[in-house]
Structures are given as C-alpha cells and as structure tokens.
Design a protein around this motif. Sequence first.
Motif, short mmCIF file in Angstrom:
data_model
loop_
_atom_site.label_atom_id
_atom_site.label_comp_id
_atom_site.label_asym_id
_atom_site.label_seq_id
_atom_site.Cartn_x
_atom_site.Cartn_y
_atom_site.Cartn_z
N ASN A 17 26.52 24.02 -4.56
CA ASN A 17 25.29 24.23 -5.33
C ASN A 17 24.64 22.92 -5.75
O ASN A 17 23.45 22.91 -6.12
CB ASN A 17 25.58 25.10 -6.56
N GLN B 165 27.87 37.77 2.12
CA GLN B 165 26.63 37.38 1.46
C GLN B 165 26.59 37.81 0.00
O GLN B 165 26.18 37.02 -0.88
CB GLN B 165 25.45 38.01 2.21
N LEU C 104 30.63 35.11 -1.21
CA LEU C 104 29.89 33.84 -1.30
C LEU C 104 28.64 33.97 -2.17
O LEU C 104 27.73 33.14 -2.07
CB LEU C 104 29.50 33.37 0.11
N SER C 105 28.60 34.99 -3.01
CA SER C 105 27.41 35.22 -3.84
C SER C 105 27.19 34.11 -4.86
O SER C 105 26.08 33.96 -5.38
CB SER C 105 27.52 36.57 -4.55
N ILE D 20 26.96 31.04 -4.25
CA ILE D 20 26.13 29.98 -3.67
C ILE D 20 24.67 30.36 -3.91
O ILE D 20 24.20 31.38 -3.39
CB ILE D 20 26.42 29.80 -2.17
N LEU E 265 32.29 25.98 -4.77
CA LEU E 265 30.98 26.59 -4.99
C LEU E 265 30.08 25.66 -5.80
O LEU E 265 28.88 25.52 -5.49
CB LEU E 265 31.15 27.92 -5.73
N SER F 255 21.91 27.53 2.24
CA SER F 255 23.28 27.01 2.14
C SER F 255 24.29 28.14 2.27
O SER F 255 25.31 27.99 2.94
CB SER F 255 23.47 26.28 0.81
N ARG F 256 23.99 29.27 1.62
CA ARG F 256 24.90 30.40 1.69
C ARG F 256 25.03 30.90 3.13
O ARG F 256 26.11 31.24 3.57
CB ARG F 256 24.41 31.53 0.80
#
Length: 340
Positions: free
Chosen positions: A304, A260, A264-265, A267, A300, A272-273
């Motif tokens: 987005n 998180q 994947l920060s 996103i 990414l 969605s993340r």
Amino acid sequence: MLPFLISCYHNNNPLTNQVSPKTVTCSCSLVEKIWGINELLKTGPKNYIKYTDEYQTRSHINFDTGTITIETIANEKDVTINLRKAIINTLLMYINENKQEISTNNLILQKEPFLYGQVIDHYNKPIRWSWRATNFANYLLKTNLRMRHSTLHDIWFITINMVPQHINKRANHYVTIVSNEARKYKIDQSLILAIIQTESSFNPYAISHANAVGLMQIMQNSAGRDVFKMKGKCGQPSRKYLLNPKNNINIGTAYLAMLQNNYLSGIIDLTSRRYVMIVAYNSGVSSALKVFSSNPNKALNMINNLKPDEVYHILSTQHPSAESRNYLNKVNALQQIYGK
C-alpha cells in the motif's frame, strides 16, 4: 513449457477414468517400450496426445504452437491405413460427453467438430464432414507424408498447421461463459481470458503434471476446495466436474473473486491488487505476499505504500519462482490485448 503428464488412453474416458472392456490403460513404461524412451510424449495443459492401433499410432495436438502431428510406427503396409484413420478422427473429434471416444469427453459446446475453423483443407475450407476430412487426409498422405528414424523404428508422420488465429477460434467457444461469470463475480473478463490462454491455450482437455485440471487449471484440493467451501459444498470438485468448461470457468472466476475480495482485499490500489492476484493465482497468496514480507500484514502495508508500477517491478523481478515472474508478465500483456 511445463513437463508433460502421460495420457496414454485408448478409447477410455478420462472424465470418469473408466476403461472399456476391450482396452487397457497404457503406462509410461509400456509406451517407452513400444516407441523408445526418447520418443515418449506426455500430455500437458497445452498438449493433447492420443494413442491408437495398440499404441502404434498417435495424434499430438500442440494448442500453443498450433501444430498437429500424426505419427505411426506400424509396418509399412499399414502406414497409410493407420495415418488416414488417425487424421480423420482427429479432425472430426467433438467435445461431447455422450460419445465414447477419448476425443469426445466434455459437454458439447457447438455443433461443429472441436477443431472446426482451426484447420482448413487444401481448398481453404473448414472441415466438418467425414467426406471432407477423408479427402484432406488422402491429400496429406500424397503430398506431406514424411519419415524419420528413431532408435527403434522408422516413424512415418504427417504435420498439419492450424490457422494463424487458432487460439482466437478456440477462445470464441468460451466467450459467453466467461462474460457471464465475469458479471456474476465482478471480475474483468479480460483477466479471465488472459489467464485461460496462459494456463491452457483454451485446451479443454488440459491436465498438468501437478493434476491441475481444465481451461483455468484448477487444483482440486486447493482452489477447488476453497470455492466449494465458499459455496457451502462439501469436499472438492471431481476431475469430471472440472473438465466441464462451464464448471471450470465458474470455479476459476470464483477463486479470482476470493483473491480480490477476501485474501487480498487489504490492498487498496486496484491495479496493485490485480498484480498480486495474478501471481497468487499461479503460486498462492502466501508466496505472493512473501516477496514483500514474511509477515502478511507487513506485506500488505508495504504494497500500500508503493506505486502500482513498483509493485509490478518487485513481483516480476524478485519473486523466487521464474515461472511466477513469467506468468505475471504474460497474463498482464494478454489482459491488455483482450481489454482492447
């Protein structure tokens, strides 16, 4: 269901891989020789198998379907003795690292037997004491004893159904731990619970064919190693460490936090993340992002520029792994239930 991993223990401790002097670890080939190749059962994340009586008797708990099957291939004169003993031992097994039996191989989380409340007897009572387990075993042997034929043997067996809410009963053992770890790492506890149910059906003994361990099915040399490194620890967690429910949930939740907040920060949309996190937990970050582009930065950017529903649709329909597609669907559905 994932392929089983054989677990032919006979009073040995899978936490330490130590075998008592009076026992020998059984190989798949030995079980096949004794029971027949078509009767080979192997443990998995949602299945627990224990062999006793020199491998002539076995207990099989399916934590997903909520069924317990006790079987023996013993001579007819020993059938009742073997089944009674196995039924009692299964119903009264504890999660207690101080016990020597295979069935008592983790830190104690409650005073009652592990299956307490998940199985009720013919008087609709939960089973805590030896006398009640013995009475129930005798009742089952009188009313539920069945026999089937295999290639090599006549197999005598008893089937016990858990209560309808057996998964919730097991989940209650771990709610406090999950709540604490969720607050610590700022991860939604509904997501943690949904992942545990999907991975192991709250089976604390869970070990997969790929050697993923425990409630959250942690891989020692990937997620386990990453979290240890993040914590400033060397190496990777041991199997014994990960079979402790508190440790396992800590490692699994810490890894979700890494997904998180680090991997994947980039996103922006949190929903969605979360969808990508779920898939990444199952198949890895690279695998999840490659659904959108082989270039991580482009992936990414694509995510987005999509709505959360579009991200979900792409992951659930275009990921190359059917397991990962189903995993996203199941975890997402369960998280909505736990969220309520």
